[in-house]
Each structure stands twice: as structure tokens, then as C-alpha cells.
Design an enzyme around this catalytic site. Structure first.
Site, PDB file in Angstrom:
ATOM      1  N   LYS A   1      -2.635  -2.246   8.089  1.00  0.00           N
ATOM      2  CA  LYS A   1      -1.832  -0.684   7.632  1.00  0.00           C
ATOM      3  C   LYS A   1      -0.659  -1.179   9.063  1.00  0.00           C
ATOM      4  O   LYS A   1      -1.296  -2.011  10.469  1.00  0.00           O
ATOM      5  CB  LYS A   1      -2.686  -0.016   8.676  1.00  0.00           C
ATOM      6  CG  LYS A   1      -3.911   0.515   7.580  1.00  0.00           C
ATOM      7  CD  LYS A   1      -3.524   1.690   7.209  1.00  0.00           C
ATOM      8  CE  LYS A   1      -4.561   2.236   6.662  1.00  0.00           C
ATOM      9  NZ  LYS A   1      -4.365   4.569   6.266  1.00  0.00           N
TER      10      LYS A   1
ATOM     11  N   LYS B   1       0.658  -1.030   0.081  1.00  0.00           N
ATOM     12  CA  LYS B   1       0.331  -0.133  -0.379  1.00  0.00           C
ATOM     13  C   LYS B   1       0.645   1.232   0.162  1.00  0.00           C
ATOM     14  O   LYS B   1       1.746   1.387   1.161  1.00  0.00           O
ATOM     15  CB  LYS B   1      -1.116   0.368   1.198  1.00  0.00           C
ATOM     16  CG  LYS B   1      -2.102   0.577   1.530  1.00  0.00           C
ATOM     17  CD  LYS B   1      -3.263   1.226   2.538  1.00  0.00           C
ATOM     18  CE  LYS B   1      -4.156   2.230   1.727  1.00  0.00           C
ATOM     19  NZ  LYS B   1      -4.170   3.222   2.222  1.00  0.00           N
TER      20      LYS B   1
ATOM     21  N   GLU C   1      -1.711   5.216  -7.610  1.00  0.00           N
ATOM     22  CA  GLU C   1      -1.260   5.664  -6.927  1.00  0.00           C
ATOM     23  C   GLU C   1       0.237   6.999  -7.173  1.00  0.00           C
ATOM     24  O   GLU C   1       1.248   6.013  -8.076  1.00  0.00           O
ATOM     25  CB  GLU C   1      -1.077   5.049  -5.402  1.00  0.00           C
ATOM     26  CG  GLU C   1      -0.479   6.021  -4.281  1.00  0.00           C
ATOM     27  CD  GLU C   1      -1.672   5.803  -3.881  1.00  0.00           C
ATOM     28  OE1 GLU C   1      -3.030   5.304  -4.211  1.00  0.00           O
ATOM     29  OE2 GLU C   1      -1.946   6.697  -2.551  1.00  0.00           O
TER      30      GLU C   1
END
Length: 775
Positions: free
Chosen positions: A333, A126, A184
Site C-alpha cells: 500500500k 491495486k 474491481e
DNA sequence: CACCCTCGAGTTCA
DNA sequence: CTCGAGGGTG
């Protein structure tokens, strides 16, 4: 321990904060929708503001909870008014987050149950950047838009054209006439460092992190810029990079899995990440998470987690999506390496050398697994360079996962109440005017070395430290206790000169004010008086009979030290057994005993404990082995001192200067009178150090990590005893790095430089037989 | 004048 | 353990 590599968020406060953030986010978005889409006003402005403020506060405390469509990110419409709005053809969903491996496993289990079979998971990094949607029509890039609120984003097409690696035209064939690609945009970590260095050199603001830099760079406007400004803007844009990780609607794709889609994207000339893997089970996905938890730095961009997607496309449709996020993907995360917190104050501390060091006092914040409330700011120039003001919200991280570091302010969160830090002109401990040690020095020092309480305390503590005389029981707390005034009397020690004259009777009356560990303020008793402790005496035990000092075990004596004093020998002489109610505590006896032991430690340790500038363990060892006694060192000339290997003119001057000072001479006199041994027995006198021979002659070895069978000190001693040189950092000159578990950057450095790395067992062999014994 | 090294300081954990 | 500062060495 896996827990350490990927810390679990067992924190219940986090869980409830997450629930509140989710609730607030959806309520605010709902209200906005109503207001903008249907002109309905459902709550008062004050209530709306209160909700926003609460959400901001929570996100500030737990940055990991901030979702990409958080209303706080688009508040005020500042960016939205600058760039034209673009409606995405298909809603850009965000991802649900999990914060622990347990929660991830629970999600995976549920997905497999809902699917009714085993599922392959596509795991990828991520990226901590900006979500972007690229629209290609007939293979040509026609629009690039930020995510915005997921439905409408900002048009940044013109800027995106300057980013390397984003094709203006898709390669190959087979792409649909209209296709949206998601990815991204990020600032590579290397480029980010370079950018900040350039910004700082030009006196411009530095970016707190790569994501801010990416966002700031992408949002630059060409309007109103001259040629040089445009050039700069384009150069900065060209440093950005993008990786694509998704595709909008595609009717009848020729593939059946997400991973195949990546191959297709790559075949169209779009940049895809190398760091992904198809996991055949959730356990394999956990391996992936753990691997990158340890190797976050090995990737060109910052990562804030791992995205896990169900690989099979057919299952995506089956599992569906909620209004905000798909059910077939989740973001794990990592605990944040950076958090925001409030800078409450900048306070100046004075160390044993008198150096005045400003440090940040912050609202306690969790970073990389521990709670931090202070961080050093080094000196006033660093405070200025970072541009932080007292009252700022600041970005905090742990450098190398250990040392807290303030990176800079969050300028957007200033409200005008912040104030500049002013370096004090006088010592915060004793009021003496601060001054640079010499012209042009940045560091300010308190010149009152003799009686500044902070310096005396620091030097006393230093005597007990591991690199000096290593006196167990003489640490921060006892040093403070010994040097604080015994109101109304003087403290037991006004300088370190009296350290070895201490007796149990001196320690006995010491009282220490108990402070709250959270606030640092003195604790009060019910009647309002200060709560105090007596660390060196305790109540006489009535029932267990008489106190017998000889039953208190002394600290283990250092190997090789002859005739270690025992507790009874300390107490003997004019015996001190306390008063009617209390007796010396075991701490008190240990301290006196260990001070006694310290008097006969090696000369270099005594030298280090004198706090002579630039004389640390290494220089002290060189001096001690060359001269053999303090008297010989004192008698030496500047040139004779500088002739010692590792000692130059500056250290020689520092030594000569030190011996000049009368209260320094008093230290030596009183220590010697108390029995401190200022010479190495059997040393032949000043002369070249004995030619080094032994198995390690001519070799430099660095020991790092925990080596089985050695203490840190022990490893150093062993290297020296074997005739080698023990260095504290790895360089080209290093011959061997002995590394045990827990070795960090030194091991990395050794690998980089190609220095031979050995384990504890090989280290032992090396010590015995030299390098030839290893092969 | 580079390089490499050591010193000194702050910080946090078990 | 890491950083900046500054010393020592080639």
C-alpha cells in the site's frame, strides 16, 4: 532519493495500530458470526459498540489499514437490506498488506524460502474501487455481487449490466460451465471530475473521491425513480468501468501461471489491465512499485497500491491460504494521498492586503509524508461549496503532493453536533467591519490598511521577502516582533514607514511570548507567568571578555552593491553596546546591517516592497525600467503609466490611488530620509524601455527545478540580462524551458506543449550565445 | 471574448 | 507549488 518517492512507514504508531485493527476486526467478525450463524451472544451490546467505535476511530486515523472486509463497512446492514444477499460460490479472500519496501522484501524472501526456489512475481495495480464477483453460467452473466463479508455479498446484477465493457456473454470457448470472475469496479478519474462538476453545478452533493462515487453509483436503486431519474442513474452507471484480475476455482486449467490466466480472461472478452508485469525477482517487483509510486497519475483510475502475486499456479496450492488471505499474494500500500481527519474549527486570517481568508484547523494528520494541521479554504463561498461543517470528519489531500486541500465532509460520520461556519463581519485582528473592495467581489477585506496589526505585520514581512527587498533576518518572526506592542508602549513600528529608521536600541527591549508549537498557546513558566524570549539581545558573556560587535560577520553583501556597510559601521555613530548585563544579539546586528544594505537595492525591489495593489516583481520591473525613478512615476499621468508594457488602466489607477494617501506619502518621505534610493542611478529619465537586444532578444524562457550554477533568482536575472523574457508559467509562447532536477508540473506542461527543454549546461550556452549556439 | 499571464495567498520541507 | 481571481492583450 528512493525514500522520498515511496516513503517508508517507519512509524511505530502505525505498526501498533495495525495490530490493533487486525485484532479488533477478527474479534468483531467472530462475534458477528456467532450471533448471526449460531445465535450466540458472547459480549454485551455496550462492549460490542465500544469495539466498533474503537475500530472506526483507528480506521479514520489510518485509512490505509481499513481492509475490504472490515466490519465497519457493513455496519447497520443498510446496504444489505437494500440489495438481495448473494452467497459466493467460493469465499472471496482479502489480501494481507505491507506498508514498506522492507516488509515487502521480507514477504518475498519468505515465499521463496517456503517454495524452495526462485519465484516469478506478477505485479499489478491495486485499483481503488469496489471488489466484484461475476458469475457466468454456460458463458452467460447470471450474477454480479459485491464482496460483502467475503462469503455473502449484495446482488447488483441489474446495475452491472449497464457498465460498459462487462460482457453479458463470454466470447470464445473453453470456459467452464460455471465460472466466477473477480475484479474491481471503479470510476475513471476523468469521469469522476466531470461527474463532480455536474453535481456541483446542479447543486447536488459532490463525491469525496472516485471510490465513493463508484460505490454510490453502483448502489443506486431503480425503485421509485421516474423516467428522468432512471435515465440519470443509467448514465452514471455507464461511466463505471471494470477490470478483472482473478478467477474462482477452475479444475484442470489449461495454463500454469497467473499471467496466462489473464490472457485467457482477455480471450473471453473480459477487460484486463494493461499495467502489469512479471518480475523475475523481488528487486524487479520493487522497481515496479517505485515506478508506479511516481506515476500514479498516469493511470485512468486511482490506485492505492500494488498487488504482487506468485505467478506460478502450482505454488498457490502449495503455499495455501490463511482463513482471511492467500499466502501467495500481498498488497503493497502506498502512503495514502487522502486521509480523514477532524475539522476542529474554521478560523479567519487577514493578510497584508487585508483580505480575510478562512482556513481549516484540523486534527494533525499524516498525508503524503508530512503532518498537516491547516489548509486554506480561500473564501466563504468555497466553504459553502465544499459543504463542510465545523466538527465534520473531512477528507484531506495534498494537491500536487504539496498543498493541503480539504476535499469535503464524510457525511456518514456526522452526529448532529456539527455547526455551520459563519463568516465574521468584522476583522478578527482589529475589529473593523469587513467589506468587499468593490461591488460584487467575493473576497472580504479589512479596510483598516493603516493600522490593522495583521496588515502592518504582513507588509513589514513582505518588505523582507525574496520577491521584494530580500532582507535576511526580516521574516515572519521579526516582522511580528517589530510590530507587536511593547506593553505599555507602542511597538517599534506602527507602520512600515519607520522600518529604515530602526536602531539597535529600538530592537533591544523587544520581548516575544514563546508559544507551544503544537497547541499555539503561550507557554507558562512554573510560577504561572508567560515565558518570553528576547530575540534581539542576549546575556553579556562574562568570561570571554568584552563584546566586540565588529567580530560579528555581516550577511554576505549582494553582488554589485557598492560599499557594503559592515557591522562596525552599523554600530558606529552613537554606539550602542547594550546595558550592564546584555548586548545586542547577532540577529539584531544582522537585521540592522541588512536593512542598511537594502536601501540601495534596485528600484523595482523598492517598488514591490511598497505593497501597491497589482504591483509585483513583473509590473515593478516594467515601471522601474521605463521611468527610472519614483518621482517620475509619481509625476506620470494615468495614460503615461498605462503606456508601459504590462501596465494597464487598472494598475495605473492603483498607482495613482496609492500616491494619494497621506500615510503612503509619509512612507516615501521617511524611507528617503533614512537613505532609501528611489531612483536608478544613470537612468536617462522616462521613455521607452531600451530596445531589448542580446542573445535572448525576443525569446521567452522559463526556469524550473534546481539549475546547476544558478539560484532561482539568478536564473531570472540572467534571462533578463541576456535580453530575454523570464516567465513564471509555461505556455505556447514559451520558447525554452530550462529544467533542472526537481522540476515538476512545468516540465510536464512543456512536454505536453512540445516546448524545447534544456538542462543547466545548455541554459548557460543559451545565455551566452543565443539559440543558434545550442545546435 | 478568449486566451495567457501575473498576483496573492497559504503551506511545508530541508 | 498550486490554486483562484483578475488584469492585459490580440
Amino acid at each position: 532519493m528512493a525514500d522520498e518517492l515511496v516513503p517508508q512507514h517507519a512509524d511505530p504508531a502505525l505498526a501498533s495500530a495495525k495490530a490493533e485493527v487486525d485484532e479488533l476486526t477478527s474479534r468483531i467478525l467472530g462475534l458477528r458470526d456467532a450471533y448471526y450463524e449460531r445465535d450466540e451472544v458472547l459480549v454485551s451490546d455496550a462492549d460490542y459498540d465500544a469495539m466498533m467505535r474503537r475500530l472506526e476511530a483507528l480506521e479514520q486515523q489510518y485509512p490505509e489499514l481499513q481492509s475490504q472486509d472490515s466490519p465497519t463497512l457493513s455496519v447497520g446492514g443498510r446496504a444489505a437490506t437494500l440489495f438481495d444477499p448473494v452467497r459466493h460460490a467460493e469465499r472471496m479472500l482479502s489480501l494481507d498488506n505491507v506498508f514498506s519496501l522492507d516488509d515487502f522484501s521480507a514477504w518475498a524472501t519468505k515465499v521463496e524460502r517456503d517454495s524452495g526456489r526462485n519465484v516469478d512475481f506478477l505485479c499489478e495495480l491495486k485499483i481503488d474501487g469496489l471488489a466484484i464477483n461475476l458469475r457466468y453460467e454456460n458463458g452467460r452473466l447470471v450474477s454480479a455481487a459485491t464482496r460483502g463479508d467475503g462469503v455473502v455479498g449484495e446482488d447488483v446484477t441489474e446495475n452491472v449490466r449497464y457498465i460498459e465493457g462487462i460482457p453479458a456473454r463470454l466470447e470464445g470457448s473453453g470456459h467452464p460451465p460455471l465460472v466466477e470472475v473477480r475484479g474491481e469496479i471503479f470510476f475513471p478519474v476523468e469521469s469522476f471530475r466531470a461527474l463532480n462538476a455536474e453535481q456541483a453545478a446542479a447543486g447536488e452533493r459532490v463525491f469525496a473521491n472516485p471510490r465513493n462515487a463508484a460505490s454510490g453509483s453502483l448502489r443506486q436503486k431503480a425503485e421509485g425513480k421516474n423516467e428522468a431519474g432512471l435515465d440519470l442513474m443509467h448514465r452514471r452507471l455507464s461511466r463505471l468501468r471494470m477490470l478483472v484480475h482473478g478467477l474462482g476455482a477452475w479444475e484442470n486449467p489449461p495454463v500454469t501461471t497467473q499471467s496466462e490466466i489473464y490472457a485467457v480472461l482477455a480471450s473471453w472478452g473480459l477487460p484486463t489491465s494493461r499495467h502489469f508485469r512479471v518480475a523475475r525477482s523481488s528487486a524487479e517487483a520493487v522497481d515496479f512499485i517505485e515506478y508506479y509510486g511516481e506515476h500514479r497519475d498516469s493511470v485512468e483510475h486511482e490506485i492505492d497500491g500494488i498487488v504482487i502475486k506468485v505467478d506460478e499456479l502450482a505454488l498457490h496450492a502449495e503455499l495455501g491460504a490463511t482463513s482471511r488471505a492467500p499466502r501467495w499474494a500481498i498488497a503493497y500500500k502506498y502512503p495514502p494521498e487522502q486521509v480523514n481527519t477532524k475539522l476542529l474549527d474554521i478560523v479567519v486570517s487577514v493578510g497584508r492586503t487585508g483580505r480575510a481568508t478562512p482556513f481549516a484547523v484540523m486534527e494533525p494528520a499524516r498525508v503524503a509524508g508530512s503532518v498537516v494541521r491547516q489548509a486554506t479554504l480561500h473564501n466563504q463561498d468555497v466553504v459553502k461549496a465544499k459543504g463542510i461543517l465545523i466538527g465534520d470528519t473531512v477528507v484531506l489531500r495534498k494537491a500536487g503532493d504539496v498543498i493541503p486541500e480539504v476535499l469535503g465532509p464524510v457525511l456518514e460520520l456526522r452526529d448532529g453536533t456539527e455547526r455551520e461556519f459563519v463568516m465574521p463581519t468584522t476583522c478578527p485582528e482589529c475589529g473593523t467591519p469587513l467589506a468587499p473592495a468593490k461591488e460584487g467581489d467575493i473576497d472580504l477585506r479589512c479596510p483598516n490598511a493603516r493600522s490593522c496589526p495583521a496588515q502592518v505585520r504582513g507588509r513589514v514581512e513582505h518588505v523582507g521577502s525574496r520577491g521584494a527587498l530580500d532582507v535576511e533576518g526580516l521574516g515572519e518572526v521579526s516582522a511580528a516582533a517589530l510590530t507587536q506592542p511593547l506593553v505599555p508602549e507602542l511597538p517599534p513600528l506602527t507602520t512600515e514607514a519607520g522600518l529604515f529608521e530602526l536602531t539597535l536600541a529600538d530592537l533591544f527591549p523587544i520581548e516575544v511570548v514563546v508559544r507551544d508549537s503544537e497547541t499555539g498557546l503561550p507557554k507558562l513558566l512554573d510560577d504561572g507567568s508567560l515565558k518570553v524570549e528576547t530575540p534581539f539581545r542576549r546575556n553579556r558573556q562574562k568570561r570571554d571578555g568584552e563584546f566586540d560587535p565588529t567580530r560579528v560577520a555581516p550577511a554576505p553583501s549582494a553582488p554589485g552593491s557598492a560599499a557594503a556597510p559592515t557591522a562596525s559601521s552599523v554600530i558606529s555613530g552613537p554606539a550602542f553596546a547594550g546595558d550592564a548585563d546584555s548586548v545586542p544579539s547577532s540577529q539584531a546586528i544582522a537585521l540592522i546591517t541588512n536593512l542598511e544594505l537594502a536601501k540601495t537595492k534596485e528600484l523595482w525591489r523598492i517598488l514591490v516592497s511598497l505593497s501597491i495593489r497589482h504591483v509585483g516583481p513583473v509590473a515593478a520591473r516594467a515601471l522601474a525600467s521605463y521611468f527610472g525613478s519614483l518621482d517620475a512615476i509619481r509625476a506620470a499621468t494615468r495614460d503615461e503609466l498605462a503606456a508601459v508594457d504590462g501596465v494597464g488602466t487598472i494598475i495605473a489607477d492603483a498607482l495613482l490611488d496609492w500616491f494619494e494617501v497621506d500615510w503612503h506619502q509619509e512612507i516615501i518621505r521617511r524611507w528617503a530620509d533614512a537613505g532609501v534610493q528611489f531612483s536608478t542611478p544613470g537612468h536617462p529619465g522616462p521613455g521607452a524601455a531600451a530596445a531589448t537586444d542580446g542573445p535572448l532578444a525576443g525569446l521567452t524562457v522559463v526556469a524550473t527545478g534546481s539549475l546547476d550554477g544558478f539560484t532561482r533568482e539568478g536564473a531570472v536575472e540572467a534571462i533578463i540580462a541576456a535580453g530575454g523574457k523570464s516567465a513564471s508559467s509555461v505556455s505556447k509562447k514559451t520558447d525554452f524551458v530550462a529544467a533542472g532536477p526537481g522540476a515538476g508540473s512545468k516540465l510536464t506542461k512543456a512536454e505536453e506543449l512540445g516546448v524545447r527543454i534544456i538542462d543547466a549546461a545548455q541554459f548557460a550556452v543559451l545565455l551566452k550565445g543565443g539559440p543558434t549556439a545550442l545546435d
